[in-house]
Design a protein around this motif. Structure first.
Motif, PDB file in Angstrom:
ATOM      1  N   GLU A 279      -7.444  39.418   9.901  1.00 34.74           N
ATOM      2  CA  GLU A 279      -6.749  38.860   9.824  1.00 34.74           C
ATOM      3  C   GLU A 279      -5.771  37.870   9.477  1.00 34.74           C
ATOM      4  O   GLU A 279      -4.866  37.478  10.176  1.00 34.74           O
ATOM      5  N   VAL A 280      -6.371  37.385   8.065  1.00 39.28           N
ATOM      6  CA  VAL A 280      -5.472  36.274   7.678  1.00 39.28           C
ATOM      7  C   VAL A 280      -4.282  37.230   7.007  1.00 39.28           C
ATOM      8  O   VAL A 280      -3.136  36.527   6.875  1.00 39.28           O
ATOM      9  N   ASP A 281      -3.916  38.169   6.765  1.00 41.69           N
ATOM     10  CA  ASP A 281      -3.262  39.689   6.104  1.00 41.69           C
ATOM     11  C   ASP A 281      -2.323  39.323   7.625  1.00 41.69           C
ATOM     12  O   ASP A 281      -1.509  39.435   6.264  1.00 41.69           O
ATOM     13  N   LYS A 282      -3.137  39.738   8.679  1.00 39.47           N
ATOM     14  CA  LYS A 282      -1.835  40.249   9.366  1.00 39.47           C
ATOM     15  C   LYS A 282      -1.003  39.039   9.753  1.00 39.47           C
ATOM     16  O   LYS A 282      -0.050  39.339  10.133  1.00 39.47           O
ATOM     17  N   VAL A 283      -1.584  38.031  10.076  1.00 36.15           N
ATOM     18  CA  VAL A 283      -0.776  36.400  10.244  1.00 36.15           C
ATOM     19  C   VAL A 283       0.111  36.423   9.665  1.00 36.15           C
ATOM     20  O   VAL A 283       1.315  36.016   9.726  1.00 36.15           O
ATOM     21  N   GLY A 284      -0.330  36.737   8.181  1.00 31.00           N
ATOM     22  CA  GLY A 284       0.508  36.311   6.846  1.00 31.00           C
ATOM     23  C   GLY A 284       1.530  37.832   6.943  1.00 31.00           C
ATOM     24  O   GLY A 284       2.731  36.460   6.354  1.00 31.00           O
ATOM     25  N   ARG A 285       1.939  38.427   7.188  1.00 33.23           N
ATOM     26  CA  ARG A 285       2.639  39.649   7.213  1.00 33.23           C
ATOM     27  C   ARG A 285       3.976  39.047   8.232  1.00 33.23           C
ATOM     28  O   ARG A 285       4.721  39.132   8.437  1.00 33.23           O
ATOM     29  N   GLU A 286       3.322  38.578   9.741  1.00 29.66           N
ATOM     30  CA  GLU A 286       4.469  37.810  10.457  1.00 29.66           C
ATOM     31  C   GLU A 286       4.826  37.047  10.047  1.00 29.66           C
ATOM     32  O   GLU A 286       6.154  37.203   9.594  1.00 29.66           O
ATOM     33  N   LEU A 287       4.132  36.155   9.317  1.00 30.99           N
ATOM     34  CA  LEU A 287       4.498  34.847   9.076  1.00 30.99           C
ATOM     35  C   LEU A 287       6.279  35.501   7.871  1.00 30.99           C
ATOM     36  O   LEU A 287       7.305  34.824   7.864  1.00 30.99           O
ATOM     37  N   VAL A 288       6.024  36.354   7.313  1.00 28.27           N
ATOM     38  CA  VAL A 288       7.034  36.737   6.037  1.00 28.27           C
ATOM     39  C   VAL A 288       8.299  36.956   6.841  1.00 28.27           C
ATOM     40  O   VAL A 288       9.252  37.186   6.188  1.00 28.27           O
ATOM     41  N   GLU A 289       7.753  38.214   8.008  1.00 23.18           N
ATOM     42  CA  GLU A 289       8.895  38.855   8.859  1.00 23.18           C
ATOM     43  C   GLU A 289       9.778  37.492   9.100  1.00 23.18           C
ATOM     44  O   GLU A 289      10.752  37.933   9.356  1.00 23.18           O
ATOM     45  N   LYS A 290       9.537  36.046   9.583  1.00 23.72           N
ATOM     46  CA  LYS A 290      10.199  35.728  10.504  1.00 23.72           C
ATOM     47  C   LYS A 290      10.662  35.133   9.144  1.00 23.72           C
ATOM     48  O   LYS A 290      11.725  34.320   9.492  1.00 23.72           O
ATOM     49  N   TYR A 291      10.153  34.127   8.130  1.00 24.85           N
ATOM     50  CA  TYR A 291      10.671  33.163   7.845  1.00 24.85           C
ATOM     51  C   TYR A 291      10.748  33.350   6.137  1.00 24.85           C
ATOM     52  O   TYR A 291      11.594  33.160   5.518  1.00 24.85           O
ATOM     53  N   GLY A 292      10.509  34.741   5.874  1.00 24.38           N
ATOM     54  CA  GLY A 292      10.799  35.195   4.348  1.00 24.38           C
ATOM     55  C   GLY A 292       9.318  35.294   3.199  1.00 24.38           C
ATOM     56  O   GLY A 292       8.783  34.004   3.429  1.00 24.38           O
ATOM     57  N   LYS A 293       9.534  36.001   2.374  1.00 21.35           N
ATOM     58  CA  LYS A 293       7.889  35.649   1.564  1.00 21.35           C
ATOM     59  C   LYS A 293       8.074  34.582   0.682  1.00 21.35           C
ATOM     60  O   LYS A 293       6.881  34.064   0.492  1.00 21.35           O
TER      61      LYS A 293
END
Length: 312
Positions: A279-293
């Motif tokens: 679940e952490v990975d899933k949220v991490g990917r959402e954040l990177v897509e929205k705000y950048g790495k």
């Protein structure tokens, strides 16, 4: 000494022949035979258990243990001496568990080191002997065994009763040094800081206790470059269950960690999962897509394997 060996049919037949001349006339209930071999009494039971009792029971049983290994490939052996040692160890542990509870103590503990999101929080608490019973009634113990709801309820009552010092290490600050320090070194540095700060304001301390995450010589080696180091620490495994100051530190750290998590949820309008799972990975990917790495450097521990999974 009493040694019990589980025997196969082949071994039992050999034993009956071997002890033929040494057998007693009377046998205990459910025994095939009982024999006296020097200082050892040997009893073979119908169940297949061979019991060796006496001063030389270990020597008398060795031959049959090896014989059984040949016949079966393995052997089941129990030794009463080992059981007594284990019982004695449990008794000593029980005494130790009480030794550090009803005392004047400073204890430290941390949370957040296993969470990809959220900070690392370390707290040192000072608990007086006379306050232990009250804190026990509140339900103080290892924060990992207490629900978050319970922690949010009892922590305000705890901090009204005791002294404490806390440090919150943001992930932004953690990431500046993670390539130089491993997690245990980070923990040692933070524990040392809160303990020094707490001890500056505290008198009449029986014990300074840290939940052992590293052997003492390793812990102090992590601090070799620190100007001031708190000495006289007692390191105990599972200290939250054995010392109230450590238990309170565990709870207060968790409380502050939950408050920081609440800020994260509000700032990014997303529910951040705890730990370091899928679940952490899933949220991490959402954040990177929205705000950048670069967002991960601010809110996540880059040294975790989650970072690689998220970016890939």
């Amino acid at each position: 000494m009493t040694i019990t060996v589980k025997t196969s049919e082949k071994t039992r037949e050999m034993m009956k022949e071997f002890y033929e001349e040494l057998k007693r006339e009377k046998t205990p209930p459910y025994a095939v035979f009982q024999a006296v071999d020097g200082d050892t009494v040997v009893t073979l039971y119908e169940s297949g258990k061979a019991v060796f009792q006496g001063v030389d029971a270990d020597l008398a049983s060795d031959y049959w243990v090896e014989t059984e290994k040949i016949h079966s490939g393995s052997v089941e052996v129990t030794n009463s001496d080992n059981k007594k040692k284990e019982e004695k160890k449990k008794e000593v542990n029980s005494i130790d568990n009480n030794k550090y509870m009803f005392v004047n103590s400073v204890g430290s503990d941390e949370v957040g080191t296993g969470d990809y999101f959220g900070p690392i929080v370390v707290t040192a608490s000072y608990v007086k002997r006379e306050d232990v019973s009250y804190l026990k009634e509140l339900g103080c113990g290892d924060s990992k065994k207490i629900t978050d709801e319970k922690i949010l309820e009892i922590t305000p009552k705890i901090i009204k009763k005791i002294k404490y010092k806390s440090l919150i290490l943001s992930n932004l600050d953690y990431n500046k040094n993670h390539d130089k320090y491993n997690m245990n070194k980070v923990k040692a540095i933070l524990h040392n800081k809160v303990l020094l700060s707490m001890m500056e304001e505290t008198n009449n301390v029986d014990y300074i206790i840290v939940d052992e995450f590293a052997k003492p010589f390793v812990y102090y080696n992590y601090l070799k470059d620190s100007k001031n180091v708190q000495r006289g620490i007692t390191f105990i495994t599972k200290a939250e269950d054995k010392n109230m100051a450590v238990a309170c530190s565990s709870i207060i750290s968790r409380y502050l960690f939950l408050k920081e998590y609440e800020k994260l949820n509000n700032n990014y309008h997303i529910k951040f999962p705890k730990g370091a799972g899928n679940e952490v990975d899933k949220v991490g990917r959402e954040l990177v897509e929205k705000y950048g790495k670069d967002i991960l450097e601010k809110i996540a521990k880059l040294s975790f394997k989650n970072t690689e999974r998220i970016l890939n």
